[in-house]
Design a protein around this motif. Structure first.
Motif, short mmCIF file in Angstrom:
data_model
loop_
_atom_site.label_atom_id
_atom_site.label_comp_id
_atom_site.label_asym_id
_atom_site.label_seq_id
_atom_site.Cartn_x
_atom_site.Cartn_y
_atom_site.Cartn_z
N ALA A 188 19.63 -13.05 30.54
CA ALA A 188 20.09 -11.68 30.65
C ALA A 188 21.05 -11.54 31.82
CB ALA A 188 18.91 -10.72 30.82
N ILE A 191 22.61 -5.29 35.05
CA ILE A 191 23.62 -4.25 34.92
C ILE A 191 23.66 -3.38 36.17
CG2 ILE A 191 24.41 -2.28 33.53
CD1 ILE A 191 24.62 -5.04 32.16
N GLU A 202 20.83 -6.49 30.49
CA GLU A 202 21.34 -6.68 29.12
C GLU A 202 21.06 -8.11 28.68
OE1 GLU A 202 25.22 -5.05 27.45
OE2 GLU A 202 25.69 -7.21 27.62
N TYR A 203 20.30 -8.25 27.60
CA TYR A 203 19.98 -9.57 27.09
C TYR A 203 21.24 -10.26 26.56
CZ TYR A 203 15.03 -8.28 27.25
OH TYR A 203 13.78 -7.89 27.65
N LYS A 204 21.25 -11.58 26.63
CA LYS A 204 22.40 -12.35 26.14
C LYS A 204 22.16 -12.87 24.73
CE LYS A 204 24.54 -14.87 29.21
NZ LYS A 204 24.85 -15.90 30.24
N ARG A 207 19.41 -8.56 20.31
CA ARG A 207 20.27 -7.43 19.94
C ARG A 207 19.42 -6.22 19.59
NH1 ARG A 207 25.42 -9.27 19.43
NH2 ARG A 207 26.10 -7.42 18.28
N ASN A 208 20.06 -5.04 19.56
CA ASN A 208 19.33 -3.81 19.25
C ASN A 208 18.98 -3.76 17.76
OD1 ASN A 208 21.74 -3.20 18.01
ND2 ASN A 208 22.33 -1.58 19.45
N GLU A 213 24.96 -4.20 19.15
CA GLU A 213 25.25 -4.65 20.51
C GLU A 213 24.02 -5.33 21.08
OE1 GLU A 213 24.25 -0.32 22.54
OE2 GLU A 213 26.32 -1.07 22.56
N ARG A 216 19.60 -3.58 25.73
CA ARG A 216 19.46 -3.27 27.15
C ARG A 216 18.08 -2.68 27.40
NH1 ARG A 216 24.99 -0.96 30.00
NH2 ARG A 216 26.36 -2.70 29.43
#
Length: 297
Positions: A188, A191, A202-204, A207-208, A213, A216
């Motif tokens: 991550a 932020i 924010e994870y790398k 995803r949501n 995206e 987060r």
């Protein structure tokens, strides 16, 4: 108990409940419940003791008895005067494998659970709060805390431990409490700070729900760590090596259960007691972030 001379020696009687510290290889730092059977001989400070949960053979029919020096024995520690609030980096004793073992809390989970690094096993294991206690030592018939931070906390209810600070844009790994993902570390980016000892990350790889995206979340600092340094494995892994396996977009703690051909390995996941096959390219040596340093089991 008595103090027969200026050189204090504990005295035990048959039937006394005790905790026993075995000196066998692999048992350093542990305490097991037992009972004093008798003194080995008159005018000696050695005692025959019987363990509550260790057996003399694999059949489990006869409890183990040993003759030990008095310094390997102590009364059962008294319960704490008030409820203990365990926190990240606390030194603790955890009830595991029928005994109390030294360790340190390396992460806090939801539901009153804690990830503890057990030094005697070189493993990270999750425990419920009821299976943890503060380390104490029995000195000349009195109980004392083993670590200064424990004493400071007792003397000062406002005592708080230093928590690592992270900066915006820093690359980190995050321990999540999401169902099905517990025990795994995910890459991550920091932020921004979000309240006391919390950060928006924010994870790398995650995803949501809309897959539009990267996800987060606000995460507690105790569940964030720097990215571990790379360790080059030249000769491959061996059975019982502690590893992290890259699976479902994160790094999961496991142990090498079997060495296969073509640099493949069967890995047993500690958290879920499941076995899966991985190539060496998807494995890394396990490391723990303790007191601001990386520790390799």
């Amino acid at each position: 108990m008595s103090n027969p001379s200026s050189s204090w020696v504990a005295q035990f009687n048959p039937g006394d409940r005790v905790e026993i510290s075995p000196r066998d290889v692999g048992f350093h730092g542990s305490w097991y419940a037992g009972t004093v059977v008798r003194r080995e001989a008159k005018n000696t400070n050695r005692y025959v003791v019987e363990y509550d949960q260790l057996y003399a053979d694999e059949s489990g029919e006869k409890l183990l008895q040993e003759t030990l020096d008095w310094v390997q024995l102590r009364p059962p520690p008294p319960p704490p005067e008030k409820k203990v609030q365990f926190k990240f980096e606390d030194e603790v004793e955890a009830f595991y494998s029928d005994g109390w073992w030294e360790g340190a809390i390396i992460a806090e989970h939801s539901g009153g659970k804690f990830a503890v690094f057990l030094r005697g096993f070189d493993e990270q294991i999750v425990f419920e709060e009821k299976d943890l206690r503060l380390p104490v030592q029995w000195v000349k018939g009195k109980w004392e805390p083993r670590f200064k931070q424990v004493q400071r906390e007792k003397e000062n209810s406002n005592f708080s431990k230093e928590v690592m600070k992270f900066t915006q844009g820093m690359q980190v790994e995050v321990l999540t409490d999401e169902d099905g993902l517990k025990g795994a570390w995910f890459a991550a980016t920091i932020i921004e700070p979000s309240g006391e000892d919390k950060y928006l990350i924010e994870y790398k790889t995650l995803r949501n729900d809309d897959d539009t995206e990267f996800l987060r979340e606000v995460i507690r600092a105790c569940n964030i760590r720097p990215c571990p340094p790379e360790i080059i494995v030249v000769d491959g892994f061996k059975v019982w090596d502690a590893v992290d396996a890259y699976y479902n977009e994160g790094w999961w703690v496991g142990v090498i259960a079997k060495v296969l051909i073509n640099s493949n390995y069967e890995v047993n996941f500690i958290e879920y007691d499941e076995k899966t096959t991985f190539n060496q390219a998807d494995l890394r040596p396990h490391q723990d972030w303790l007191n601001g340093k990386w520790v390799v089991p």
